[in-house]
Design a protein around this motif. Structure first.
Motif, PDB file in Angstrom:
ATOM      1  N   ASP A   1      30.864   6.881  21.800  1.00  0.00           N
ATOM      2  CA  ASP A   1      31.458   6.348  20.700  1.00  0.00           C
ATOM      3  C   ASP A   1      31.568   5.067  20.289  1.00  0.00           C
ATOM      4  O   ASP A   1      32.086   4.536  19.351  1.00  0.00           O
ATOM      5  N   PHE A   2      30.938   4.058  21.409  1.00  0.00           N
ATOM      6  CA  PHE A   2      30.949   2.867  21.408  1.00  0.00           C
ATOM      7  C   PHE A   2      29.531   2.124  21.293  1.00  0.00           C
ATOM      8  O   PHE A   2      28.583   3.024  21.697  1.00  0.00           O
ATOM      9  N   VAL A   3      29.433   1.225  20.762  1.00  0.00           N
ATOM     10  CA  VAL A   3      27.915   0.602  20.606  1.00  0.00           C
ATOM     11  C   VAL A   3      28.166  -0.676  21.206  1.00  0.00           C
ATOM     12  O   VAL A   3      29.061  -1.563  21.037  1.00  0.00           O
ATOM     13  N   ILE A   4      27.096  -1.149  22.004  1.00  0.00           N
ATOM     14  CA  ILE A   4      27.235  -2.382  22.854  1.00  0.00           C
ATOM     15  C   ILE A   4      26.475  -3.278  22.003  1.00  0.00           C
ATOM     16  O   ILE A   4      25.101  -3.260  21.885  1.00  0.00           O
ATOM     17  N   CYS A   5      26.983  -4.389  21.671  1.00  0.00           N
ATOM     18  CA  CYS A   5      26.122  -5.541  20.809  1.00  0.00           C
ATOM     19  C   CYS A   5      25.692  -6.802  22.013  1.00  0.00           C
ATOM     20  O   CYS A   5      26.613  -6.903  22.923  1.00  0.00           O
ATOM     21  N   GLN A   6      24.932  -7.502  21.522  1.00  0.00           N
ATOM     22  CA  GLN A   6      24.526  -8.480  22.403  1.00  0.00           C
ATOM     23  C   GLN A   6      25.372  -9.773  22.522  1.00  0.00           C
ATOM     24  O   GLN A   6      25.364 -10.437  23.244  1.00  0.00           O
TER      25      GLN A   6
ATOM     26  N   LYS B   1      29.541   0.319  30.345  1.00  0.00           N
ATOM     27  CA  LYS B   1      30.071   1.337  29.206  1.00  0.00           C
ATOM     28  C   LYS B   1      31.586   1.387  29.056  1.00  0.00           C
ATOM     29  O   LYS B   1      32.202   1.018  30.089  1.00  0.00           O
ATOM     30  N   LEU B   2      31.911   1.335  27.855  1.00  0.00           N
ATOM     31  CA  LEU B   2      33.633   1.552  27.539  1.00  0.00           C
ATOM     32  C   LEU B   2      33.936   2.773  27.913  1.00  0.00           C
ATOM     33  O   LEU B   2      33.229   3.453  27.612  1.00  0.00           O
ATOM     34  N   HIS B   3      35.382   2.871  28.295  1.00  0.00           N
ATOM     35  CA  HIS B   3      35.753   4.121  28.383  1.00  0.00           C
ATOM     36  C   HIS B   3      37.196   4.094  28.113  1.00  0.00           C
ATOM     37  O   HIS B   3      37.965   2.762  28.290  1.00  0.00           O
ATOM     38  N   SER B   4      38.070   5.257  28.096  1.00  0.00           N
ATOM     39  CA  SER B   4      39.292   5.342  27.902  1.00  0.00           C
ATOM     40  C   SER B   4      40.111   4.506  26.866  1.00  0.00           C
ATOM     41  O   SER B   4      41.120   3.561  27.152  1.00  0.00           O
ATOM     42  N   LEU B   5      39.731   4.485  25.752  1.00  0.00           N
ATOM     43  CA  LEU B   5      40.588   3.843  24.696  1.00  0.00           C
ATOM     44  C   LEU B   5      41.805   4.685  24.240  1.00  0.00           C
ATOM     45  O   LEU B   5      41.790   5.976  24.329  1.00  0.00           O
ATOM     46  N   GLN B   6      42.972   4.034  24.204  1.00  0.00           N
ATOM     47  CA  GLN B   6      44.229   4.676  23.918  1.00  0.00           C
ATOM     48  C   GLN B   6      45.182   3.957  23.235  1.00  0.00           C
ATOM     49  O   GLN B   6      45.181   2.522  23.509  1.00  0.00           O
ATOM     50  N   LEU B   7      45.917   4.511  22.391  1.00  0.00           N
ATOM     51  CA  LEU B   7      46.978   3.883  21.643  1.00  0.00           C
ATOM     52  C   LEU B   7      48.233   4.492  22.345  1.00  0.00           C
ATOM     53  O   LEU B   7      48.436   5.665  22.335  1.00  0.00           O
ATOM     54  N   LEU B   8      49.293   3.503  22.576  1.00  0.00           N
ATOM     55  CA  LEU B   8      50.577   3.903  23.272  1.00  0.00           C
ATOM     56  C   LEU B   8      51.532   3.407  22.267  1.00  0.00           C
ATOM     57  O   LEU B   8      51.947   2.122  22.194  1.00  0.00           O
ATOM     58  N   PRO B   9      52.360   4.074  21.534  1.00  0.00           N
ATOM     59  CA  PRO B   9      53.730   3.797  21.044  1.00  0.00           C
ATOM     60  C   PRO B   9      54.769   3.812  21.841  1.00  0.00           C
ATOM     61  O   PRO B   9      54.969   4.538  22.675  1.00  0.00           O
ATOM     62  N   ILE B  10      55.663   2.730  21.492  1.00  0.00           N
ATOM     63  CA  ILE B  10      57.058   2.459  22.051  1.00  0.00           C
ATOM     64  C   ILE B  10      58.163   2.297  20.639  1.00  0.00           C
ATOM     65  O   ILE B  10      57.953   1.758  19.829  1.00  0.00           O
ATOM     66  N   TYR B  11      59.173   3.331  20.833  1.00  0.00           N
ATOM     67  CA  TYR B  11      59.892   3.634  19.813  1.00  0.00           C
ATOM     68  C   TYR B  11      61.340   2.907  19.844  1.00  0.00           C
ATOM     69  O   TYR B  11      61.724   2.434  21.007  1.00  0.00           O
ATOM     70  N   GLN B  12      61.948   2.850  18.923  1.00  0.00           N
ATOM     71  CA  GLN B  12      63.335   1.890  18.833  1.00  0.00           C
ATOM     72  C   GLN B  12      64.196   2.711  19.821  1.00  0.00           C
ATOM     73  O   GLN B  12      64.342   4.030  19.620  1.00  0.00           O
ATOM     74  N   THR B  13      64.826   1.760  20.691  1.00  0.00           N
ATOM     75  CA  THR B  13      65.742   2.713  21.730  1.00  0.00           C
ATOM     76  C   THR B  13      67.186   2.328  21.442  1.00  0.00           C
ATOM     77  O   THR B  13      68.181   2.798  21.856  1.00  0.00           O
TER      78      THR B  13
END
Length: 839
Positions: free
Chosen positions: A85-90, A146-158
């Motif tokens: 899903d990634f494109v490597i640019c120069q 190569k890129l790998h492991s894209l991840q979004l991590l939310p933390i909520y109001q505590t």
């Protein structure tokens, strides 16, 4: 720099009894694990240390390409995508926030099976665009970039760390959002809340295959190792939750702190990883002929040597692959290990000790940020660990010489330790005869003693504190001795240290006053008097301004007068009032606090006003302070004057200022109108004990600043039956220009004061009242006769003299009564007729 600590974040492990080699897997819910292979999905129950149990299995229409879990409705929390899903640019480039839209890559939302009308509730927000370029200075394989492991991590109001409330998933409010992605040799962690910011860069010792981010750790797999790194998410979230976290009350390790590897654990043939709750799911596929050996860890990242341990092949191994569940140990258990490990750095490496204790602190803080998922017992244990970590960090910053030694104060505060408990942790031993106290400890004690804590140190600890400041910061010694926490200090010990001070660089008057306070404490009045005589009163006032706690201390939220203040009340009340006034002028005490202080000092309840407080109010008016609300002060004073006059209540102490003093020194006290003296002298029975209060009240009413209308409703207790009350009422109504009403009151109660009143008040535009009001009234009263006939007659003659001068003859004749005696009015008529010719 990435530091390596050989800790043990991983505990027991289980084997997932799946029948086919997993192609996709993910965790979710409280204990669910889903595994997909080909067209089949198996679900397993994972709970604690028990075996992984099959739940169910189902088939799909085609091969499963992706697998993800999401909770339902949320007178999706994580997203992992493949490298395709990634494109490597120069040319490398980084665009943050809205600028990332300039990348030229379009994003189109696709239907997810929801009704078409629901699509309008979704929108695309551009966070980050980054392109990478390979290092052309050396040969690299395409797999290495190569890129790998894209991840979004939310933390909520505590909410509060110590709150017992549990929030449901519907009540969650997003606090922070983090974006992580990785190349084979380096990983990047961004914070993407209000702005996009690079937080951490992770350098791996060997080529990585996949990584998962959690609020507490980053787990990375290489071909043979499971690596556990610390993350800074909780530190960043803490600052989002409380922007003032880095103050004297609270602190949090910085986001910029170096990350570290807690563990590099050997696993042969690692292929994939996922994480949920306290479980790490690993897929391994090793060559059956490979025999694992004991060997040293890969490239060393720190100073500690790490040895890998081989793992025996489970009996359920089949076709060379296995799916493991590795249970991470509890945060508290790992925290304790990190604290024990930090002890090796206490004396040798200052920054390393602080670094590891900071890691331990963030570990517990991160666990507490998921408090809604904790049982009450677990949360209580974590809170205790959190306080313990704060205490250890406080120890570090207080004892070690660092540029951030001031952080000892907020960490000790968050620890919940009392000042005595902190001092008990200090090593007071002296090795070579000279004791050195680090800045952090001095900073903590100094601030704690300034904050008027409701804690009294023992005589022994107080003596140690005095000795400490004598060595480290002698100029602070007088201030330290004035703290309520130092109440139990032996006065002889305190005086001995004060006498050693070189007052050339200090405020000698402050040292003098502190010695005087200590002398008073041990009952040596001669020494106290000698110290007080060594400076002028103005100097002494300056000394009290430098240290208000010589007079006033805070205990349990209340203003408490010191023994020094009580003594001054009896011996030097003028100095006491001047000193409190100085404190108010220098914003060291509010007027309301001063009021409370004088009431407590004089032993009066809330409704009783001591004379010393009245003296203070009068001093405030004389000082003309810009921030004093004048009308409020006028109201306080006039209310007190009126109350005393109406109750015949004399002051409880001799007033410091007479009415004459106030008139001469304060512009708000005006000259009393001359007719008032005539009015007062008419009653020889008036109690002279209250004349000063009466004169002050009359003078305030005659002053230029007083709002008369505001006091009228409060005049009722002051009866007009007395000349004192009458004078006040007539003065007030005169200021309100109610002249006719005043004339009526004076004619009725004190006719002898009418002409002096008219001479002073009936001028200019009010001149007509001489013949329109006063002349007719006097004529009417004379007709009635009575005991005041002669007074009315005398007043009428003076009135006629004035009217004859003021009016022309025709006008004069018009105002004379028709039934008057011609012979009586004739002299005035003759004067009126001649005055024109005389002119």
């Amino acid at each position: 720099m990435v530091q390596l600590y050989n800790l043990h974040p991983f505990g027991s492990q289980q084997v997932v009894p799946c029948k086919l080699e997993p192609e996709q897997f993910c965790g979710g819910g409280r204990d669910a694990l889903f595994v997909a292979a080909g067209c089949k999905v198996e679900a397993f129950a994972v709970s604690g240390q028990e075996l992984c149990r099959p739940r169910c299995a189902f088939s799909t229409l085609g091969r499963v390409l992706r697998l993800a879990y999401s909770e339902a409705g949320i007178s999706n929390e994580t997203l992992q995508i493949e490298s395709d899903d990634f494109v490597i640019c120069q040319k490398p480039m980084e665009l943050l926030g809205e600028k990332s839209e300039q990348s030229g890559i379009s994003v189109t939302l696709e239907s997810t099976g929801l009704a078409d009308e629901k699509i309008k509730y979704f929108h695309v927000q551009h966070l980050l665009y980054r392109r990478f370029a390979p290092d052309i200075s050396s040969y690299v394989l395409s797999d290495d970039i190569k890129l790998h492991s894209l991840q979004l991590l939310p933390i909520y109001q505590t909410g509060s760390l110590t709150s017992d409330t549990k929030s449901s998933s519907q009540e969650k409010e997003l606090l922070s959002l983090f974006c992580f992605f990785s190349l084979p040799h380096v990983g990047y962690l961004y914070m993407v809340v209000k702005s996009v910011e690079l937080m951490s860069v992770y350098q791996y010792p060997e080529k990585s295959q996949q990584a998962v981010l959690t609020p507490q750790f980053l787990h990375v797999i290489t071909s043979n190792y499971l690596q556990c790194y610390t993350v800074r998410c909780s530190a960043a979230a803490a600052r989002e939750e409380d922007p003032y976290v880095d103050t004297t009350l609270k602190a949090c390790p910085p986001v910029s702190m170096d990350v570290c590897a807690l563990r590099i654990q050997l696993f042969i043939g690692l292929k994939a990883i996922c994480h949920f709750k306290n479980h790490v799911i690993l897929l391994t596929k090793a060559d059956p002929e490979t025999i694992p050996e004991r060997k040293e860890s890969p490239k060393r990242l720190g100073s500690k040597k790490v040895t890998s341990v081989t793992l025996r092949t489970p009996p359920v191994a089949e076709a060379g692959w296995n799916l493991y569940i590795v249970n991470t140990i509890s945060s508290v258990q790992l925290y304790k290990e990190m604290v024990d490990y930090s002890n090796t750095y206490k004396t040798a490496k200052t920054q390393s000790c602080i670094h590891l204790l900071s890691e331990a602190h963030l570990l517990v803080r991160a666990a507490l940020m998921e408090a809604c998922q904790l049982e009450p017992g677990e949360k209580a244990e974590l809170i205790e660990a959190f306080k313990d970590s704060c205490a250890h960090l406080g120890d570090c910053y207080s004892r070690l010489d660092t540029q951030h030694s001031h952080l000892a104060l907020p960490y000790y505060k968050m620890s919940g330790l009392s000042m005595a408990e902190v001092l008990a942790r200090v090593d007071w031993a002296v090795e070579d005869g000279s004791q050195k106290y680090e800045r952090g400890l001095i900073f903590y004690i100094n601030h704690s003693l300034y904050e008027n804590l409701d804690e009294e140190l023992s005589e022994e600890l107080a003596a140690k504190v005095v000795q400490m400041f004598h060595v480290a910061e002698p100029k602070q010694l007088p201030h330290i001795l004035c703290s309520p926490s130092m109440k139990n200090i032996d006065p002889l010990t305190a005086i001995s240290y004060l006498r050693k001070l070189d007052t050339s660089g200090l405020s000698s008057v402050l040292v003098t006053l502190t010695k005087a306070a200590m002398a008073l404490k041990m009952g040596d009045l001669d020494m106290h008097r000698n110290e007080m005589k060594s400076h002028s009163e103005m100097k002494l006032v300056c000394g009290f301004i430098l240290e208000p706690r010589l007079l006033i201390q805070q205990r349990k939220g209340q203003m408490v007068p010191t023994e020094f203040a009580v003594h001054l009340k009896e011996t030097q009340p003028g100095l006491l009032v001047a000193s409190v006034l100085g404190l108010q002028k220098n914003n060291k005490i509010a007027i309301e606090e001063a009021d409370s202080f004088f009431k407590v000092l004089c032993g009066k309840d809330e409704d009783t006003i001591p004379q010393l407080l009245v003296d203070f109010w009068e001093a405030l008016l004389v000082a003309c302070l810009p921030d004093v609300v004048l009308q409020e002060l006028f109201f306080k004073l006039t209310s007190q004057y009126i109350w005393r006059l109406s109750k015949k209540q004399p002051p409880d102490t001799i007033p410091l200022r007479t009415s004459e003093d106030l008139i001469n020194t304060c512009s708000h006290y005006g000259l009393i109108n001359p007719w008032v003296n005539v009015l007062l002298s008419s009653d020889s029975l008036e109690d002279k004990n209250f004349m000063d209060d009466l004169s002050k009240l009359q003078s305030l009413i005659c002053g230029p600043s007083f709002d008369i209308a505001s006091i009228i409703p409060f005049l009722e207790p002051l009866s007009e039956d007395t000349v004192a009350g009458l004078s006040v009422h007539v003065l007030c109504y005169t200021r309100l220009k109610e002249y006719e009403l005043c004339i009526d009151r004076l004619l009725e109660r004190c006719p002898e004061a009418v002409i002096p009143y008219a001479n002073h008040e009936l001028k200019e535009e009010n001149r007509t009242l001489w013949w329109k009001k006063l002349l007719p009234e006097l004529c009417q009263r004379i007709k009635r006769g009575g005991e005041k006939y002669q007074l009315y007659l005398s007043s009428l003659k003076e009135t006629l003299s004035v009217v004859a001068v003021e009016l022309e003859l025709r006008d004069f004749l018009n105002v004379l009564p028709e039934d008057g005696t011609a012979a009586f009015f004739l002299p005035y008529l003759l004067y009126c007729s001649r005055k024109k010719s005389l002119t």
